[in-house]
Write a protein that holds these residues in place. Structure first.
Motif, PDB file in Angstrom:
ATOM      1  N   ARG A  18      13.068  -8.027  -3.150  1.00 24.31           N
ATOM      2  CA  ARG A  18      12.609  -7.294  -2.352  1.00 24.31           C
ATOM      3  C   ARG A  18      12.438  -8.084  -0.990  1.00 24.31           C
ATOM      4  NH1 ARG A  18       9.894  -5.124  -7.168  1.00 24.31           N
ATOM      5  NH2 ARG A  18      10.416  -3.240  -7.203  1.00 24.31           N
ATOM      6  N   TRP A  76      -2.536  -7.385   9.701  1.00 27.08           N
ATOM      7  CA  TRP A  76      -4.992  -6.713   9.824  1.00 27.08           C
ATOM      8  C   TRP A  76      -5.609  -7.643   8.637  1.00 27.08           C
ATOM      9  CZ3 TRP A  76      -6.418  -4.609   5.559  1.00 27.08           C
ATOM     10  CH2 TRP A  76      -5.468  -3.951   3.787  1.00 27.08           C
ATOM     11  N   ASN A 136       5.735 -10.534  -6.425  1.00 27.33           N
ATOM     12  CA  ASN A 136       5.905  -9.777  -5.905  1.00 27.33           C
ATOM     13  C   ASN A 136       4.621  -8.596  -4.802  1.00 27.33           C
ATOM     14  OD1 ASN A 136       8.075  -9.149  -7.646  1.00 27.33           O
ATOM     15  ND2 ASN A 136       6.796  -8.202  -8.937  1.00 27.33           N
ATOM     16  N   LEU A 137       3.635 -10.242  -5.182  1.00 27.56           N
ATOM     17  CA  LEU A 137       3.233  -9.791  -3.761  1.00 27.56           C
ATOM     18  C   LEU A 137       3.410  -9.682  -2.054  1.00 27.56           C
ATOM     19  CD1 LEU A 137      -0.829 -10.927  -5.047  1.00 27.56           C
ATOM     20  CD2 LEU A 137       0.400  -8.691  -5.293  1.00 27.56           C
ATOM     21  N   SER A 183       8.051  -6.982  -1.861  1.00 29.05           N
ATOM     22  CA  SER A 183       7.659  -5.652  -2.194  1.00 29.05           C
ATOM     23  C   SER A 183       7.605  -4.348  -0.564  1.00 29.05           C
ATOM     24  CB  SER A 183       5.573  -5.389  -1.579  1.00 29.05           C
ATOM     25  OG  SER A 183       5.527  -5.937  -0.438  1.00 29.05           O
ATOM     26  N   LYS A 239      10.437  -1.909   0.667  1.00 28.56           N
ATOM     27  CA  LYS A 239      11.501  -1.218   0.115  1.00 28.56           C
ATOM     28  C   LYS A 239      13.569  -2.048  -0.120  1.00 28.56           C
ATOM     29  CE  LYS A 239       9.891   3.557   0.016  1.00 28.56           C
ATOM     30  NZ  LYS A 239      10.071   4.863   1.607  1.00 28.56           N
ATOM     31  N   LEU A 283      -1.992   4.489   5.271  1.00 27.71           N
ATOM     32  CA  LEU A 283      -1.872   4.921   4.188  1.00 27.71           C
ATOM     33  C   LEU A 283      -1.790   3.842   3.193  1.00 27.71           C
ATOM     34  CD1 LEU A 283       0.630   7.558   5.051  1.00 27.71           C
ATOM     35  CD2 LEU A 283      -1.176   8.204   4.208  1.00 27.71           C
ATOM     36  N   ASP A 336       2.923   4.349   1.993  1.00 27.85           N
ATOM     37  CA  ASP A 336       3.292   3.674   3.662  1.00 27.85           C
ATOM     38  C   ASP A 336       4.939   4.334   4.250  1.00 27.85           C
ATOM     39  OD1 ASP A 336       4.145   1.360   2.917  1.00 27.85           O
ATOM     40  OD2 ASP A 336       2.592   0.089   3.910  1.00 27.85           O
ATOM     41  N   HIS A 374       6.801   0.216   2.287  1.00 31.77           N
ATOM     42  CA  HIS A 374       6.257  -0.824   0.453  1.00 31.77           C
ATOM     43  C   HIS A 374       6.916  -0.168  -0.937  1.00 31.77           C
ATOM     44  CE1 HIS A 374       3.216  -2.851   2.553  1.00 31.77           C
ATOM     45  NE2 HIS A 374       2.787  -3.526   2.009  1.00 31.77           N
ATOM     46  N   ASP A 375       7.106  -0.801  -1.500  1.00 34.53           N
ATOM     47  CA  ASP A 375       8.125   0.001  -2.647  1.00 34.53           C
ATOM     48  C   ASP A 375       7.352   0.345  -3.830  1.00 34.53           C
ATOM     49  OD1 ASP A 375      10.003   0.360  -4.487  1.00 34.53           O
ATOM     50  OD2 ASP A 375      10.994  -1.477  -4.849  1.00 34.53           O
ATOM     51  N   ASN A 387       7.544  -1.325  -7.459  1.00 33.49           N
ATOM     52  CA  ASN A 387       6.955  -2.913  -7.006  1.00 33.49           C
ATOM     53  C   ASN A 387       5.894  -2.900  -8.030  1.00 33.49           C
ATOM     54  OD1 ASN A 387       6.518  -5.894  -6.730  1.00 33.49           O
ATOM     55  ND2 ASN A 387       6.149  -5.262  -4.394  1.00 33.49           N
ATOM     56  N   ASP A 388       5.119  -3.718  -8.344  1.00 32.73           N
ATOM     57  CA  ASP A 388       3.989  -3.658  -9.676  1.00 32.73           C
ATOM     58  C   ASP A 388       2.986  -4.194  -8.532  1.00 32.73           C
ATOM     59  OD1 ASP A 388       5.236  -6.192  -9.583  1.00 32.73           O
ATOM     60  OD2 ASP A 388       4.499  -6.875 -11.862  1.00 32.73           O
ATOM     61  N   GLY A 389       3.668  -5.452  -7.630  1.00 33.36           N
ATOM     62  CA  GLY A 389       2.967  -6.446  -7.191  1.00 33.36           C
ATOM     63  C   GLY A 389       1.831  -4.608  -5.302  1.00 33.36           C
ATOM     64  N   THR A 390       2.883  -4.099  -5.017  1.00 34.04           N
ATOM     65  CA  THR A 390       2.305  -3.148  -4.720  1.00 34.04           C
ATOM     66  C   THR A 390       1.797  -2.638  -4.490  1.00 34.04           C
ATOM     67  OG1 THR A 390       5.110  -2.200  -3.700  1.00 34.04           O
ATOM     68  CG2 THR A 390       3.083  -1.207  -2.696  1.00 34.04           C
ATOM     69  N   ALA A 402      -1.370  -3.454  -6.449  1.00 35.95           N
ATOM     70  CA  ALA A 402      -2.459  -4.577  -5.895  1.00 35.95           C
ATOM     71  C   ALA A 402      -3.100  -5.320  -4.658  1.00 35.95           C
ATOM     72  CB  ALA A 402      -1.886  -5.932  -6.435  1.00 35.95           C
ATOM     73  N   LEU A 403      -2.470  -4.867  -3.763  1.00 34.98           N
ATOM     74  CA  LEU A 403      -2.855  -4.686  -2.511  1.00 34.98           C
ATOM     75  C   LEU A 403      -3.825  -3.920  -2.167  1.00 34.98           C
ATOM     76  CD1 LEU A 403       0.714  -4.597  -1.227  1.00 34.98           C
ATOM     77  CD2 LEU A 403      -0.029  -7.164  -1.452  1.00 34.98           C
ATOM     78  N   GLN A 404      -4.888  -4.876  -1.032  1.00 36.16           N
ATOM     79  CA  GLN A 404      -5.771  -3.732  -0.586  1.00 36.16           C
ATOM     80  C   GLN A 404      -5.297  -2.600   0.356  1.00 36.16           C
ATOM     81  OE1 GLN A 404      -8.345  -6.584   1.549  1.00 36.16           O
ATOM     82  NE2 GLN A 404     -10.165  -5.061   1.120  1.00 36.16           N
ATOM     83  N   PRO A 405      -5.342  -1.900   0.041  1.00 34.12           N
ATOM     84  CA  PRO A 405      -5.399  -0.573   1.188  1.00 34.12           C
ATOM     85  C   PRO A 405      -6.017  -0.717   2.614  1.00 34.12           C
ATOM     86  CG  PRO A 405      -6.284   0.429  -1.538  1.00 34.12           C
ATOM     87  CD  PRO A 405      -6.258  -1.196  -1.031  1.00 34.12           C
ATOM     88  N   PRO A 406      -5.846  -0.625   3.601  1.00 38.39           N
ATOM     89  CA  PRO A 406      -6.830  -0.582   5.115  1.00 38.39           C
ATOM     90  C   PRO A 406      -7.713  -0.372   4.916  1.00 38.39           C
ATOM     91  CG  PRO A 406      -3.601   0.327   4.844  1.00 38.39           C
ATOM     92  CD  PRO A 406      -4.220   0.085   4.030  1.00 38.39           C
ATOM     93  N   ALA A 453     -10.428  -2.130   3.590  1.00 36.10           N
ATOM     94  CA  ALA A 453     -11.094  -3.017   4.891  1.00 36.10           C
ATOM     95  C   ALA A 453     -12.015  -2.376   6.184  1.00 36.10           C
ATOM     96  CB  ALA A 453      -9.717  -4.001   4.747  1.00 36.10           C
TER      97      ALA A 453
END
Lengths: 141, 338
Positions: free
Chosen positions: A50, A57, A110-111, A114, A116, B185, B190, B193-194, B197-200, B202-206, B209
């Motif tokens: 990907r 930000w 994957n972090l 990520s 599409k 979002l 958003d 991002h896919d 994907n499992d990593g998506t 795990a990411l911090q939502p804006p 923060a």
């Protein structure tokens, strides 16, 4: 009666599928990612990974612009830094921090990877993108 | 006979959906919605107030669902600002508030007539459902009703959905404007991002923060300069040295501009809190007053100030943040005294 109902359900199903297609179409044209999110797709698609999303930000809350753009040598240009995994593992670019010491290391593929698949390199929400290059555009120089 | 059966099945469907969602609806209402909808803050329709809710219910419950899920220009944030809520809970809360406003009857009656109006109805109802899978409850409620529609109407209505989607938001043609419900979002929603994907996930939502940061009207909707100035954030000046401090240079450069716009005041201070001299000088700006040709066109194309402004720093829509020094249109005698 029952036959009639199944017929109607079939029609409804077709309608739902068409509606779903329409909604999906609209959504892709209308991505809502964060201002300054950079998609980097120099090598990813070709390597069946990907594309990478770099969230500006998130990093600017934690680091001054200068740390990456002066000390680490990131140019102010999306896709203009010719980053690859060898350089990162070697401690350049992202690898200066993403080494398991300052930030998490490269094992967490994957972090970063990520986006599409097929998302072109871009600065999301940028003025240029909005004026000339809608997010749905398939290619960017 | 057929009519009776249909009506009966509708009632059953309604009752089943109602009993499942009533508790969930009340729960969501007290936790999220009541903040505004109890007292009518920001002109929100008040809970239990039939006058507030009447005109809205008249537009149909599916429209209300849409408003609650996506937000409205009037001020309703998407999902009441609580974007992690499942769609089913939001809909349950809507049902709960509609019922309290005496809308149960009003909403049920048009449903009995749905067979006649079915041509128009299915296109509205088909929309919210496919968008999120979580709408099972709503589907239960709406399926029998929609099934009452003649099949050709349901199919014919489908192409109209797209038209309806864009017509719903009259400003949607303008990509520079973004409704409140579509800002900040979380990554899975958003659009770039896919979600597969499992990593998506795990990411911090804006918003996690941004919650405590000062707001602005553009970009991330965060006033970054104020955030750093007030100490709300303390970005490191060095990759590893936590004690390193920026060398802040407090020097304003005034650029006189043509036309009637106020002159530009460029503050070194706010820039050197983030950046090193070498970031801008000499590659982007020659460090000499009057030596740099800057135009709005070049900025819009991503040059000069536009290297950052319009990508990560506030965009050109915020004219007066730069064009901030009023011109002396008349030269009064006092000018000499100054």
């Amino acid at each position: 009666m029952r036959k009639l109902l199944t017929g109607l359900r079939g029609g409804l199903f077709v309608g739902l599928v068409l509606a779903l297609a329409a909604v999906l179409f609209v959504d892709i044209q209308d991505a809502q990612a964060e201002y300054g999110d950079v998609v980097i797709n120099n090598h990813s698609d070709a390597a069946t990974m990907r594309p990478v999303i770099f969230p500006h930000w998130f990093h600017r809350v934690r680091f001054a612009c200068k740390v990456c753009h002066a000390d680490l040598g990131f140019k102010f240009k999306a896709g203009g830094n010719d980053i690859n995994m060898v350089k990162i593992i070697d401690g350049q670019f992202c690898g200066a921090c993403h080494n398991g010491e300052v930030a998490w290391s490269v094992e967490n593929c994957n972090l970063c990877h990520s986006a599409k698949p097929g998302t072109p390199t871009q600065v999301h929400e940028s003025t240029i993108q909005k004026l000339a290059q809608p997010s749905g555009a398939s290619q960017k120089k | 006979m057929k009519k009776l059966q249909l009506i009966a099945s509708m009632m059953l469907g309604l009752a089943a959906a109602g009993s499942v969602s009533a508790d969930a609806g009340k729960d969501t209402y007290t936790k999220v919605c009541a903040v505004c909808h109890a007292g009518g803050i920001a002109a929100a329709p008040r809970y239990g107030n039939a006058a507030d809710w009447g005109p809205r219910i008249a537009k149909g419950v599916p429209t209300l669902y849409q408003s609650a899920l996506k937000g409205t220009p009037k001020g309703m944030p998407a999902k009441g600002g609580n974007l992690t809520l499942p769609d089913a809970s939001v809909k349950a809360a809507v049902d709960y508030m509609v019922a309290a406003a005496g809308g149960a009857k009003a909403a049920a009656e048009p449903k009995a007539d749905a067979k006649k109006e079915a041509k128009a109805e299915p296109k509205k109802e088909a929309k919210p459902e496919p968008k999120k899978e979580a709408a099972k409850e709503a589907a239960k409620e709406e399926a029998p009703k929609a099934a009452a529609a003649p099949a050709p109407a349901a199919v014919a209505a489908a192409p109209l959905v797209q038209e309806g989607a864009s017509a719903a938001d009259v400003n949607s043609f303008n990509r520079l404007l973004k409704p409140a419900g579509k800002r900040n979002l979380p990554p899975p929603e958003d659009g770039i991002h896919d979600p597969a994907n499992d990593g998506t996930h795990a990411l911090q939502p804006p918003l996690a923060a941004f919650g405590s940061l000062p707001k602005s009207f553009a970009g991330n909707r965060v006033n970054w300069v104020e955030a750093i100035g007030s100490g709300k954030i303390k970005p490191r000046w060095d990759r590893t040295d936590l004690t390193a401090e920026p060398i802040v240079m407090d020097m304003n450069v005034v650029r006189e501009v043509k036309g009637s716009m106020p002159d530009v005041v460029y503050p070194h201070k706010q820039h050197t809190q983030w950046l090193d001299c070498s970031n801008c000088h000499p590659a982007i700006f020659t460090p000499q007053k009057g030596a740099n040709q800057i135009s709005m066109a070049s900025i819009l194309l991503g040059e000069k100030c536009g290297v950052c402004h319009g990508k990560v720093a506030f965009p050109v829509s915020e004219c007066r943040l730069c064009h901030s020094k009023k011109k002396d249109l008349v030269k009064p005698a006092t000018a000499a005294a100054r």
